[in-house]
Write a protein that holds these residues in place. Structure first.
Motif, PDB file in Angstrom:
ATOM      1  N   ALA A   1       0.849  -1.190   0.000  1.00  0.00           N
ATOM      2  CA  ALA A   1       0.000   0.000   0.000  1.00  0.00           C
ATOM      3  C   ALA A   1       0.884   1.239   0.000  1.00  0.00           C
ATOM      4  O   ALA A   1       1.974   1.238   0.562  1.00  0.00           O
ATOM      5  CB  ALA A   1      -0.908   0.013   1.221  1.00  0.00           C
ATOM      6  N   VAL A   2       0.395   2.283  -0.633  1.00  0.00           N
ATOM      7  CA  VAL A   2       1.126   3.543  -0.710  1.00  0.00           C
ATOM      8  C   VAL A   2       0.334   4.609   0.034  1.00  0.00           C
ATOM      9  O   VAL A   2      -0.893   4.707  -0.107  1.00  0.00           O
ATOM     10  CB  VAL A   2       1.352   3.948  -2.184  1.00  0.00           C
ATOM     11  N   PHE A   3       1.054   5.406   0.832  1.00  0.00           N
ATOM     12  CA  PHE A   3       0.445   6.437   1.674  1.00  0.00           C
ATOM     13  C   PHE A   3       1.078   7.794   1.407  1.00  0.00           C
ATOM     14  O   PHE A   3       2.254   7.883   1.084  1.00  0.00           O
ATOM     15  CB  PHE A   3       0.631   6.083   3.158  1.00  0.00           C
ATOM     16  N   GLU A   4       0.278   8.847   1.594  1.00  0.00           N
ATOM     17  CA  GLU A   4       0.777  10.207   1.414  1.00  0.00           C
ATOM     18  C   GLU A   4       1.516  10.728   2.640  1.00  0.00           C
ATOM     19  O   GLU A   4       2.341  11.631   2.526  1.00  0.00           O
ATOM     20  CB  GLU A   4      -0.368  11.166   1.096  1.00  0.00           C
ATOM     21  N   THR A   5       1.213  10.179   3.827  1.00  0.00           N
ATOM     22  CA  THR A   5       1.837  10.676   5.052  1.00  0.00           C
ATOM     23  C   THR A   5       2.484   9.550   5.843  1.00  0.00           C
ATOM     24  O   THR A   5       2.029   8.399   5.809  1.00  0.00           O
ATOM     25  CB  THR A   5       0.816  11.375   5.971  1.00  0.00           C
TER      26      THR A   5
ATOM     27  N   GLU B   1       2.390   9.472   8.990  1.00  0.00           N
ATOM     28  CA  GLU B   1       1.410   9.186  10.032  1.00  0.00           C
ATOM     29  C   GLU B   1       0.481   8.038   9.612  1.00  0.00           C
ATOM     30  O   GLU B   1       0.228   7.111  10.378  1.00  0.00           O
ATOM     31  CB  GLU B   1       0.610  10.453  10.314  1.00  0.00           C
ATOM     32  N   ALA B   2      -0.032   8.078   8.392  1.00  0.00           N
ATOM     33  CA  ALA B   2      -0.925   7.020   7.902  1.00  0.00           C
ATOM     34  C   ALA B   2      -0.183   5.697   7.752  1.00  0.00           C
ATOM     35  O   ALA B   2      -0.715   4.634   8.085  1.00  0.00           O
ATOM     36  CB  ALA B   2      -1.544   7.427   6.570  1.00  0.00           C
ATOM     37  N   ALA B   3       1.067   5.753   7.281  1.00  0.00           N
ATOM     38  CA  ALA B   3       1.872   4.529   7.140  1.00  0.00           C
ATOM     39  C   ALA B   3       2.118   3.893   8.503  1.00  0.00           C
ATOM     40  O   ALA B   3       1.991   2.671   8.668  1.00  0.00           O
ATOM     41  CB  ALA B   3       3.192   4.847   6.439  1.00  0.00           C
ATOM     42  N   ASP B   4       2.464   4.708   9.494  1.00  0.00           N
ATOM     43  CA  ASP B   4       2.681   4.189  10.849  1.00  0.00           C
ATOM     44  C   ASP B   4       1.412   3.583  11.425  1.00  0.00           C
ATOM     45  O   ASP B   4       1.446   2.539  12.078  1.00  0.00           O
ATOM     46  CB  ASP B   4       3.183   5.293  11.780  1.00  0.00           C
ATOM     47  N   LEU B   5       0.287   4.232  11.176  1.00  0.00           N
ATOM     48  CA  LEU B   5      -0.999   3.712  11.658  1.00  0.00           C
ATOM     49  C   LEU B   5      -1.303   2.356  11.012  1.00  0.00           C
ATOM     50  O   LEU B   5      -1.775   1.429  11.675  1.00  0.00           O
ATOM     51  CB  LEU B   5      -2.112   4.714  11.369  1.00  0.00           C
ATOM     52  N   ALA B   6      -0.993   2.223   9.733  1.00  0.00           N
ATOM     53  CA  ALA B   6      -1.206   0.951   9.042  1.00  0.00           C
ATOM     54  C   ALA B   6      -0.386  -0.158   9.695  1.00  0.00           C
ATOM     55  O   ALA B   6      -0.892  -1.258   9.945  1.00  0.00           O
ATOM     56  CB  ALA B   6      -0.835   1.084   7.565  1.00  0.00           C
TER      57      ALA B   6
ATOM     58  N   ARG C   1      -8.467  -4.175   3.415  1.00  0.00           N
ATOM     59  CA  ARG C   1      -9.472  -3.310   4.042  1.00  0.00           C
ATOM     60  C   ARG C   1      -8.810  -2.389   5.072  1.00  0.00           C
ATOM     61  O   ARG C   1      -9.105  -1.189   5.123  1.00  0.00           O
ATOM     62  CB  ARG C   1     -10.567  -4.154   4.688  1.00  0.00           C
ATOM     63  N   THR C   2      -7.906  -2.933   5.864  1.00  0.00           N
ATOM     64  CA  THR C   2      -7.201  -2.119   6.856  1.00  0.00           C
ATOM     65  C   THR C   2      -6.388  -1.027   6.184  1.00  0.00           C
ATOM     66  O   THR C   2      -6.425   0.133   6.602  1.00  0.00           O
ATOM     67  CB  THR C   2      -6.291  -2.997   7.741  1.00  0.00           C
ATOM     68  N   PHE C   3      -5.657  -1.374   5.136  1.00  0.00           N
ATOM     69  CA  PHE C   3      -4.880  -0.365   4.413  1.00  0.00           C
ATOM     70  C   PHE C   3      -5.801   0.747   3.903  1.00  0.00           C
ATOM     71  O   PHE C   3      -5.491   1.924   4.029  1.00  0.00           O
ATOM     72  CB  PHE C   3      -4.123  -0.983   3.242  1.00  0.00           C
ATOM     73  N   GLY C   4      -6.931   0.379   3.332  1.00  0.00           N
ATOM     74  CA  GLY C   4      -7.871   1.374   2.836  1.00  0.00           C
ATOM     75  C   GLY C   4      -8.456   2.220   3.944  1.00  0.00           C
ATOM     76  O   GLY C   4      -8.588   3.444   3.806  1.00  0.00           O
ATOM     77  N   ASP C   5      -8.775   1.595   5.069  1.00  0.00           N
ATOM     78  CA  ASP C   5      -9.373   2.314   6.196  1.00  0.00           C
ATOM     79  C   ASP C   5      -8.445   3.371   6.782  1.00  0.00           C
ATOM     80  O   ASP C   5      -8.913   4.379   7.317  1.00  0.00           O
ATOM     81  CB  ASP C   5      -9.788   1.345   7.307  1.00  0.00           C
ATOM     82  N   VAL C   6      -7.136   3.149   6.723  1.00  0.00           N
ATOM     83  CA  VAL C   6      -6.195   4.112   7.321  1.00  0.00           C
ATOM     84  C   VAL C   6      -5.621   5.086   6.288  1.00  0.00           C
ATOM     85  O   VAL C   6      -4.749   5.873   6.616  1.00  0.00           O
ATOM     86  CB  VAL C   6      -5.072   3.412   8.124  1.00  0.00           C
TER      87      VAL C   6
END
Length: 102
Positions: free
Chosen positions: A11-15, A17-22, A89-94
């Motif tokens: 999964a690719v994240f912009e922040t 913070e979101a990557a850490d949450l994942a 689903r988890t990746f999408g949710d965060v």
């Protein structure tokens, strides 16, 4: 017989913070071993994301000038094939902006 094959989900994240949450969700909610989760820049540049968040934001709410916001962050996890949908689903949710399986 159960399917014990392993699949990598990315999964690719912009922040950051979101990557850490994942990562936290994968470890705490899905019981995935931290050694099966990988975090890196999605490009050749050192980055903490492409959008400011968390520690990348100064006290006045603007982006800090010393934060390397040069690209997105990639999180991948090696998971049992039975967990693919839950992890997606988890990746999408965060906040993942792209998710791939392969």
């Amino acid at each position: 017989m159960a399917d014990d094959s392993t699949t990598t989900i990315t999964a690719v994240f912009e922040t950051r913070e979101a990557a850490d949450l994942a990562v936290e969700h994968l470890v705490q909610q899905h019981g995935i071993a931290r050694s099966d989760i990988f975090v890196q820049s999605a490009s050749a540049k050192n980055t903490s994301g492409s959008a400011p968040s968390g520690g990348d934001v100064s006290h006045d709410g603007s982006a800090r000038s010393d934060a390397p916001l040069d690209g997105e962050i990639e999180v991948s996890a090696d998971v049992n094939s039975s967990m693919i949908r839950a992890v997606q689903r988890t990746f999408g949710d965060v906040g993942a902006i792209r998710i791939s399986t392969g």
